[in-house]
Design an enzyme around this catalytic site. Structure first.
Site, PDB file in Angstrom:
ATOM      1  CD  GLU A  77      -2.530   1.181   2.777  1.00  0.00           C
ATOM      2  OE1 GLU A  77      -2.124   0.456   3.718  1.00  0.00           O
ATOM      3  OE2 GLU A  77      -3.513   1.935   2.890  1.00  0.00           O
ATOM      4  CE  LYS A 120      -7.076   1.781   3.796  1.00  0.00           C
ATOM      5  NZ  LYS A 120      -5.834   2.161   4.507  1.00  0.00           N
ATOM      6  CB  CYS A 171      -4.296  -1.628   4.626  1.00  0.00           C
ATOM      7  SG  CYS A 171      -3.192  -1.729   6.060  1.00  0.00           S
TER       8      CYS A 171
END
Ligand SMILES: O=C(O)CCC(=O)C(=O)O
Length: 269
Positions: A48, A117, A151
């Site tokens: 990431e 995200k 994540c």
């Protein structure tokens, strides 16, 4: 069941916060290492925010403008080497602000999907500096449907389930997951694999950034929840061979998707 092999390479790299030049250089060295081995990978995955790290106070000035630099580099590399690339996530600047964005490239260098995200991580002030995404992330790798999460997203089982219900057989997860939550990392990834009977391919960063240290432990987990490859804490290219036929076999053996009772599930809006 026919064997459907796929070799994945995870670039578990150290990221210098606020130093895109150093990170682009390091990433290209690791990409070259991944491709130089005896057997070429089919898919390469990065961690990431590999271009900037979490230099959030400076992010507007260092994020990749429209992802242009990353897109040019990855399109060229994936075409030259005939490999699929899930280009981790990058900090990407657009008119609406900076996003934490995955871009996918197929073997012909064509863009094959993107994802911003969805769940911003407040413990690291992401919501103060980044814009949240507005759609779920899906792609196709050599004809196989894959889900994209980043994540903190792995703490939201609804998202992985939605991707599985839409046909994903593997879940790709770039991350910067820090100490001391190794237990959470391993458990959540394994749970997402077992409950959705899918492969989970999770690429974490390593190294230290300010007061935060990252433990690596990039993982490839099969649809039974078996860890088939796991890195240590050092920078490395983690390779694993997966067999996508195992997804259908596991789903056939324990028919979780047929046994669901969605009428009784309330996720609340
Ligand atoms: O959920 C966690 O513990 C870590 C999440 C994280 O570091 C992130 O999303 O960047």
């Amino acid at each position: 069941m026919p064997f459907k092999p796929m070799r994945v390479a995870l670039l578990q790299m150290h990221i210098e916060a606020g130093q895109p030049e150093a990170n682009f250089t390091r990433l290209q060295e690791m990409l070259q290492a991944a491709i130089n081995g005896e057997t070429k990978p089919d898919v390469i995955v990065f961690p990431e925010m590999w271009n900037t790290g979490y230099a959030l106070d400076a992010i507007g000035g260092i994020a990749d403008d429209e992802g242009r630099r990353t897109r040019a580099l990855m399109a060229e590399f994936s075409r030259r080497h005939g490999v699929n690339i899930v280009a981790g996530s990058i900090a990407e600047k657009r008119d609406a602000g900076v996003f934490n964005t995955i871009r996918v490239f197929d073997r012909n260098g064509e863009e094959a999907g993107d994802y911003d995200k969805l769940h911003l991580f407040r413990l690291m002030d992401e919501e103060k500096h980044l814009q949240p995404g507005g759609k779920i992330g899906r792609t196709t790798l050599d004809g196989e449907s894959a889900g994209l999460m980043i994540c903190y997203d792995i703490r939201f089982p609804e998202l992985a389930r939605t991707l599985a219900l839409q046909g994903a057989k593997l879940l790709i997860v770039p991350a910067e997951w820090p100490n001391p939550r190794l237990h959470h990392w391993r458990t959540l990834l394994t749970a997402r694999a077992i409950e959705n009977q899918m492969y989970v391919i999770a690429c974490n960063r390593t190294g230290v950034s300010g007061s935060t240290s990252f433990f690596g432990h990039s993982m490839v987990i099969d649809p039974w929840g078996e860890v088939i490859a796991e890195a240590g804490e050092e920078e490395t290219v983690l390779m694993a061979d997966i067999d996508l036929a195992l997804v259908d076999e596991v789903r056939g053996r324990i028919p979780v998707f047929e046994d669901r009772r969605p009428d009784f599930y309330d996720f609340g809006k």
